[in-house]
Every structure is written in C-alpha cells, then in structure tokens.
Design a protein around this motif. Sequence first.
Motif, short mmCIF file in Angstrom:
data_model
loop_
_atom_site.label_atom_id
_atom_site.label_comp_id
_atom_site.label_asym_id
_atom_site.label_seq_id
_atom_site.Cartn_x
_atom_site.Cartn_y
_atom_site.Cartn_z
N GLY A 149 0.74 -1.17 0.12
CA GLY A 149 0.25 -0.05 0.15
C GLY A 149 0.77 1.47 0.16
O GLY A 149 2.04 1.30 0.14
N ALA A 150 0.13 2.29 -0.25
CA ALA A 150 0.85 3.65 -0.16
C ALA A 150 1.39 3.75 1.26
O ALA A 150 0.81 3.58 2.19
CB ALA A 150 -0.22 4.81 -0.57
N GLU A 151 2.43 4.82 1.36
CA GLU A 151 2.90 5.23 2.60
C GLU A 151 1.80 6.00 3.42
O GLU A 151 0.89 6.36 2.92
CB GLU A 151 4.09 5.96 2.31
N ALA A 152 2.08 5.80 4.83
CA ALA A 152 1.17 6.27 5.57
C ALA A 152 0.90 7.96 5.55
O ALA A 152 2.13 8.58 5.36
CB ALA A 152 1.58 6.11 7.28
N GLY A 153 -0.29 8.52 5.30
CA GLY A 153 -0.31 9.80 5.03
C GLY A 153 -0.32 10.30 3.41
O GLY A 153 -0.81 11.41 3.23
N ALA A 154 0.16 9.29 2.80
CA ALA A 154 0.33 9.64 1.40
C ALA A 154 -0.76 9.30 0.49
O ALA A 154 -1.53 8.46 0.91
CB ALA A 154 1.74 9.07 0.83
N PRO A 155 -1.13 10.17 -0.27
CA PRO A 155 -2.39 9.75 -1.32
C PRO A 155 -2.20 8.38 -2.19
O PRO A 155 -1.12 8.28 -2.27
CB PRO A 155 -2.58 11.22 -2.09
N PRO A 156 -3.26 8.13 -2.72
CA PRO A 156 -2.87 6.93 -3.83
C PRO A 156 -2.02 7.29 -4.79
O PRO A 156 -1.91 8.49 -5.27
CB PRO A 156 -4.32 6.69 -3.96
N LEU A 157 -1.22 6.42 -5.37
CA LEU A 157 -0.46 6.77 -6.45
C LEU A 157 -1.02 6.51 -7.72
O LEU A 157 -0.80 7.06 -8.78
CB LEU A 157 1.06 5.83 -6.21
N GLN A 158 -2.01 5.65 -7.79
CA GLN A 158 -2.67 5.15 -8.96
C GLN A 158 -4.28 5.58 -8.86
O GLN A 158 -4.64 5.84 -7.77
CB GLN A 158 -2.78 3.66 -8.78
N PRO A 159 -4.90 5.73 -10.24
CA PRO A 159 -6.18 6.15 -10.19
C PRO A 159 -7.17 5.15 -9.38
O PRO A 159 -6.59 3.96 -9.23
CB PRO A 159 -6.37 6.37 -11.57
N TYR A 160 -8.08 5.38 -9.17
CA TYR A 160 -9.25 4.28 -8.45
C TYR A 160 -9.76 3.35 -9.41
O TYR A 160 -10.04 3.87 -10.58
CB TYR A 160 -10.52 5.25 -7.76
N LEU A 161 -9.76 2.37 -8.95
CA LEU A 161 -10.29 1.24 -9.73
C LEU A 161 -11.62 0.68 -9.44
O LEU A 161 -12.38 0.55 -10.46
CB LEU A 161 -9.34 0.00 -9.45
N TYR A 162 -12.06 1.34 -8.12
CA TYR A 162 -13.55 0.96 -8.10
C TYR A 162 -13.87 2.21 -6.98
O TYR A 162 -13.13 2.86 -6.11
CB TYR A 162 -13.98 -0.27 -6.89
#
Length: 171
Positions: A149-162
């Motif tokens: 997963g993404a680092e704590a407090g960081a936003p997602p790196l990829q677009p949302y799948l669902y």
Amino acid sequence: MTPTETTEPIPSYTTGWRLATIICLVILAVAAASGVGMYEMFNAQIGHLQAKLKNVPQTKYIAVLLDAQQAPGVLVTFDPQDGFLQLQRLTDIKEGPNDSMQLWDTSASGQPKSLGVLTPKLKTAQLPASEKTLTAVTQLAISVENRGGAEAGAPPLQPYLYRGALIQKAF
C-alpha cells in the motif's frame, strides 16, 4: 353415645358437592402446574432465540463499489459486532505480484484517508474498522498500489479502480 354406635349418616346431597369440589381442586392444581411449566418453557425459548439473534450478523453499513463502466466490483459491509469491514470481490480482477489493493475514504474534500490494505488474491477480505471511524465516511474507493500500500499519510499513487457510496442502513 357408645363407641360402637355410629353417628348420623351423611346426607347424600352433600357428598356430591364434596366430590365436585375435590375434582375442581385437582383440575385447578393440574392447570396451575401446566401453566407454570408452559411459562418456564416459553422463557427458555425466548432466551434461546435471543442467544441465536446475537450470532446473526447485523449489517449496519453497506457499499457497492463500481468500476469505470459502472459494473459492480466490490461489495463492502460492516457489522458493528465484528468490528471488521468485509470486502467481497465481485469480479476476477487480481493484483499483480508486486501490487496491493488499498481501500480509501474519499469523503473529505481534502486528501483521501487510507482505511487499509486488502490481503492479496482473497475473494473476501476483512479490514479492522470501528463504527466511530465510519460515521463520517460517505464515499469509498479502491486503488492498486505498490505491494503493502501507499505510505502512511500519502495519497494514492494510482487512479481509483472502484468507487462508491457507503450507506448506513436504517434499523
């Protein structure tokens, strides 16, 4: 009166009433015992049904997360007794060997908040959650991130799948 003499015979009209009274008392005693037994049995059944009801899942929150084509991809439910968000995959999409799916709270206008990383390749996964955490959540999303997963407090790196709305069921 001598001891061998008998007293006056009991009139026949009084023996019928005595017999009827005794029969009525016996019937009342049997009815009372039956009533008490039925009351105890009824209380035992209520206790048994209450115990069974505690074991029945009580879904309080539910969401169907949709993909880009608006097809259902993930069913999300929350039972406050369990303390877990349960995520059931409705498609065959699986992460790559170096990827993880991560659940996000996208309700706030600011930065999305991670609610946890799904266990790879499981059809149904559980993420620990509390009712207090979910009261402010209205929108959920899942993205595919690097393994863990993404680092704590960081936003997602990829677009949302669902994506989808989290709905609190009325009781």
